[in-house]
Design a protein around this motif. Sequence first.
Motif, PDB file in Angstrom:
ATOM      1  N   ASP A 211      11.155  40.204  35.913  1.00  0.00           N
ATOM      2  CA  ASP A 211       9.896  40.621  35.273  1.00  0.00           C
ATOM      3  C   ASP A 211       9.992  42.069  34.804  1.00  0.00           C
ATOM      4  O   ASP A 211       9.482  42.412  33.735  1.00  0.00           O
ATOM      5  N   GLU A 212      10.669  42.898  35.595  1.00  0.00           N
ATOM      6  CA  GLU A 212      10.860  44.306  35.214  1.00  0.00           C
ATOM      7  C   GLU A 212      11.661  44.431  33.924  1.00  0.00           C
ATOM      8  O   GLU A 212      11.528  45.421  33.200  1.00  0.00           O
ATOM      9  N   LEU A 213      12.494  43.433  33.642  1.00  0.00           N
ATOM     10  CA  LEU A 213      13.310  43.442  32.431  1.00  0.00           C
ATOM     11  C   LEU A 213      12.651  42.676  31.290  1.00  0.00           C
ATOM     12  O   LEU A 213      13.170  42.656  30.172  1.00  0.00           O
ATOM     13  N   GLY A 214      11.545  42.003  31.585  1.00  0.00           N
ATOM     14  CA  GLY A 214      10.872  41.191  30.573  1.00  0.00           C
ATOM     15  C   GLY A 214      11.606  39.900  30.267  1.00  0.00           C
ATOM     16  O   GLY A 214      11.533  39.394  29.146  1.00  0.00           O
ATOM     17  N   LEU A 215      12.329  39.383  31.267  1.00  0.00           N
ATOM     18  CA  LEU A 215      13.134  38.178  31.065  1.00  0.00           C
ATOM     19  C   LEU A 215      12.713  37.057  32.010  1.00  0.00           C
ATOM     20  O   LEU A 215      12.276  37.315  33.128  1.00  0.00           O
ATOM     21  N   THR A 216      12.932  35.836  31.552  1.00  0.00           N
ATOM     22  CA  THR A 216      12.854  34.687  32.445  1.00  0.00           C
ATOM     23  C   THR A 216      14.253  34.458  33.009  1.00  0.00           C
ATOM     24  O   THR A 216      15.242  35.005  32.490  1.00  0.00           O
ATOM     25  N   TYR A 217      14.349  33.630  34.031  1.00  0.00           N
ATOM     26  CA  TYR A 217      15.661  33.351  34.619  1.00  0.00           C
ATOM     27  C   TYR A 217      16.624  32.718  33.597  1.00  0.00           C
ATOM     28  O   TYR A 217      17.765  33.181  33.468  1.00  0.00           O
ATOM     29  N   PRO A 218      16.199  31.700  32.830  1.00  0.00           N
ATOM     30  CA  PRO A 218      17.133  31.150  31.835  1.00  0.00           C
ATOM     31  C   PRO A 218      17.561  32.179  30.781  1.00  0.00           C
ATOM     32  O   PRO A 218      18.722  32.184  30.342  1.00  0.00           O
ATOM     33  N   GLN A 219      16.653  33.060  30.373  1.00  0.00           N
ATOM     34  CA  GLN A 219      17.017  34.110  29.418  1.00  0.00           C
ATOM     35  C   GLN A 219      18.056  35.054  30.017  1.00  0.00           C
ATOM     36  O   GLN A 219      18.999  35.477  29.336  1.00  0.00           O
ATOM     37  N   TYR A 220      17.881  35.389  31.285  1.00  0.00           N
ATOM     38  CA  TYR A 220      18.845  36.239  31.996  1.00  0.00           C
ATOM     39  C   TYR A 220      20.228  35.587  31.987  1.00  0.00           C
ATOM     40  O   TYR A 220      21.232  36.250  31.734  1.00  0.00           O
ATOM     41  N   LEU A 221      20.270  34.281  32.241  1.00  0.00           N
ATOM     42  CA  LEU A 221      21.554  33.576  32.253  1.00  0.00           C
ATOM     43  C   LEU A 221      22.232  33.619  30.882  1.00  0.00           C
ATOM     44  O   LEU A 221      23.448  33.829  30.791  1.00  0.00           O
ATOM     45  N   VAL A 222      21.456  33.439  29.820  1.00  0.00           N
ATOM     46  CA  VAL A 222      22.018  33.534  28.467  1.00  0.00           C
ATOM     47  C   VAL A 222      22.619  34.910  28.250  1.00  0.00           C
ATOM     48  O   VAL A 222      23.753  35.040  27.767  1.00  0.00           O
ATOM     49  N   LEU A 223      21.882  35.946  28.615  1.00  0.00           N
ATOM     50  CA  LEU A 223      22.388  37.306  28.425  1.00  0.00           C
ATOM     51  C   LEU A 223      23.630  37.571  29.276  1.00  0.00           C
ATOM     52  O   LEU A 223      24.552  38.252  28.817  1.00  0.00           O
ATOM     53  N   LEU A 224      23.675  37.035  30.485  1.00  0.00           N
ATOM     54  CA  LEU A 224      24.882  37.194  31.308  1.00  0.00           C
ATOM     55  C   LEU A 224      26.114  36.661  30.580  1.00  0.00           C
ATOM     56  O   LEU A 224      27.170  37.312  30.567  1.00  0.00           O
ATOM     57  N   VAL A 225      25.984  35.488  29.971  1.00  0.00           N
ATOM     58  CA  VAL A 225      27.116  34.913  29.230  1.00  0.00           C
ATOM     59  C   VAL A 225      27.485  35.790  28.048  1.00  0.00           C
ATOM     60  O   VAL A 225      28.664  36.085  27.825  1.00  0.00           O
ATOM     61  N   LEU A 226      26.501  36.244  27.313  1.00  0.00           N
ATOM     62  CA  LEU A 226      26.780  37.081  26.146  1.00  0.00           C
ATOM     63  C   LEU A 226      27.373  38.430  26.542  1.00  0.00           C
ATOM     64  O   LEU A 226      28.270  38.938  25.857  1.00  0.00           O
ATOM     65  N   TRP A 227      26.892  39.021  27.617  1.00  0.00           N
ATOM     66  CA  TRP A 227      27.463  40.292  28.079  1.00  0.00           C
ATOM     67  C   TRP A 227      28.910  40.098  28.522  1.00  0.00           C
ATOM     68  O   TRP A 227      29.739  40.978  28.351  1.00  0.00           O
ATOM     69  N   GLU A 228      29.202  38.954  29.089  1.00  0.00           N
ATOM     70  CA  GLU A 228      30.566  38.671  29.562  1.00  0.00           C
ATOM     71  C   GLU A 228      31.514  38.337  28.416  1.00  0.00           C
ATOM     72  O   GLU A 228      32.642  38.824  28.375  1.00  0.00           O
ATOM     73  N   ARG A 229      31.052  37.510  27.477  1.00  0.00           N
ATOM     74  CA  ARG A 229      31.938  36.964  26.449  1.00  0.00           C
ATOM     75  C   ARG A 229      31.793  37.595  25.072  1.00  0.00           C
ATOM     76  O   ARG A 229      32.646  37.388  24.213  1.00  0.00           O
ATOM     77  N   GLY A 230      30.698  38.273  24.841  1.00  0.00           N
ATOM     78  CA  GLY A 230      30.433  38.764  23.490  1.00  0.00           C
ATOM     79  C   GLY A 230      29.939  37.632  22.622  1.00  0.00           C
ATOM     80  O   GLY A 230      29.475  36.597  23.111  1.00  0.00           O
ATOM     81  N   GLU A 231      30.039  37.813  21.318  1.00  0.00           N
ATOM     82  CA  GLU A 231      29.547  36.802  20.378  1.00  0.00           C
ATOM     83  C   GLU A 231      30.177  35.451  20.682  1.00  0.00           C
ATOM     84  O   GLU A 231      31.384  35.346  20.897  1.00  0.00           O
ATOM     85  N   THR A 232      29.346  34.432  20.695  1.00  0.00           N
ATOM     86  CA  THR A 232      29.817  33.086  20.997  1.00  0.00           C
ATOM     87  C   THR A 232      28.977  32.069  20.237  1.00  0.00           C
ATOM     88  O   THR A 232      27.902  32.401  19.732  1.00  0.00           O
ATOM     89  N   THR A 233      29.457  30.853  20.137  1.00  0.00           N
ATOM     90  CA  THR A 233      28.693  29.822  19.450  1.00  0.00           C
ATOM     91  C   THR A 233      27.632  29.256  20.381  1.00  0.00           C
ATOM     92  O   THR A 233      27.743  29.340  21.605  1.00  0.00           O
ATOM     93  N   VAL A 234      26.609  28.661  19.779  1.00  0.00           N
ATOM     94  CA  VAL A 234      25.570  28.012  20.575  1.00  0.00           C
ATOM     95  C   VAL A 234      26.197  26.910  21.434  1.00  0.00           C
ATOM     96  O   VAL A 234      25.846  26.753  22.603  1.00  0.00           O
ATOM     97  N   LYS A 235      27.144  26.187  20.857  1.00  0.00           N
ATOM     98  CA  LYS A 235      27.807  25.098  21.588  1.00  0.00           C
ATOM     99  C   LYS A 235      28.522  25.634  22.834  1.00  0.00           C
ATOM    100  O   LYS A 235      28.405  25.071  23.923  1.00  0.00           O
ATOM    101  N   GLU A 236      29.258  26.726  22.693  1.00  0.00           N
ATOM    102  CA  GLU A 236      29.967  27.322  23.832  1.00  0.00           C
ATOM    103  C   GLU A 236      28.988  27.878  24.865  1.00  0.00           C
ATOM    104  O   GLU A 236      29.209  27.766  26.067  1.00  0.00           O
ATOM    105  N   LEU A 237      27.916  28.460  24.390  1.00  0.00           N
ATOM    106  CA  LEU A 237      26.887  29.000  25.274  1.00  0.00           C
ATOM    107  C   LEU A 237      26.236  27.877  26.079  1.00  0.00           C
ATOM    108  O   LEU A 237      26.062  27.985  27.294  1.00  0.00           O
TER     109      LEU A 237
END
Length: 160
Positions: A43-69
């Motif tokens: 909540d402090e970040l303005g994120l839901t749990y699923p949104q946090y998970l998406v960002l974790l993947v993007l922070w780890e991998r960088g740009e990726t396809t929706v399919k890979e995500l």
Amino acid sequence: MTNGRVTNEEPPADGSLLLDQQLCFALYAAQRAVTAAYRPLLDELGLTYPQYLVLLVLWERGETTVKELAAALRLDYGTMSPLLKRLESAGLVRRERSARDERSVLVACTGRGEELRGRAARVPGALLAATELGGAQVARLREELWQLAQRAETAAERSR
């Protein structure tokens, strides 16, 4: 653990219909409790749990396809699309068609999404502190859960 109490009782034989003896229910209850423990941190970040998970993947991998995500998060496309739309509306990610393959949509963090990474870095440690789990406990539990997930996926594939 039964009704929130740790017990040393032997579980009943296979086929028990007691709720507290169901592996699926223990996992369900644990997942809900962990997600609830994350909620004030996210909540402090303005994120839901699923949104946090998406960002974790993007922070780890960088740009990726929706399919890979979707594959990384074990989600279907129908779930990913509205999730990414909300993140894009919040200015945290951008989506664009791949120049190499117009069927693919690429997803990447925006500058604002990358800035959030620094603030999010405290979340894992804060959750461990809140749950009073040590590093070795977390590593063991995570390994057992990944093994269970793999076995369940294999069982599901066999039953198709």
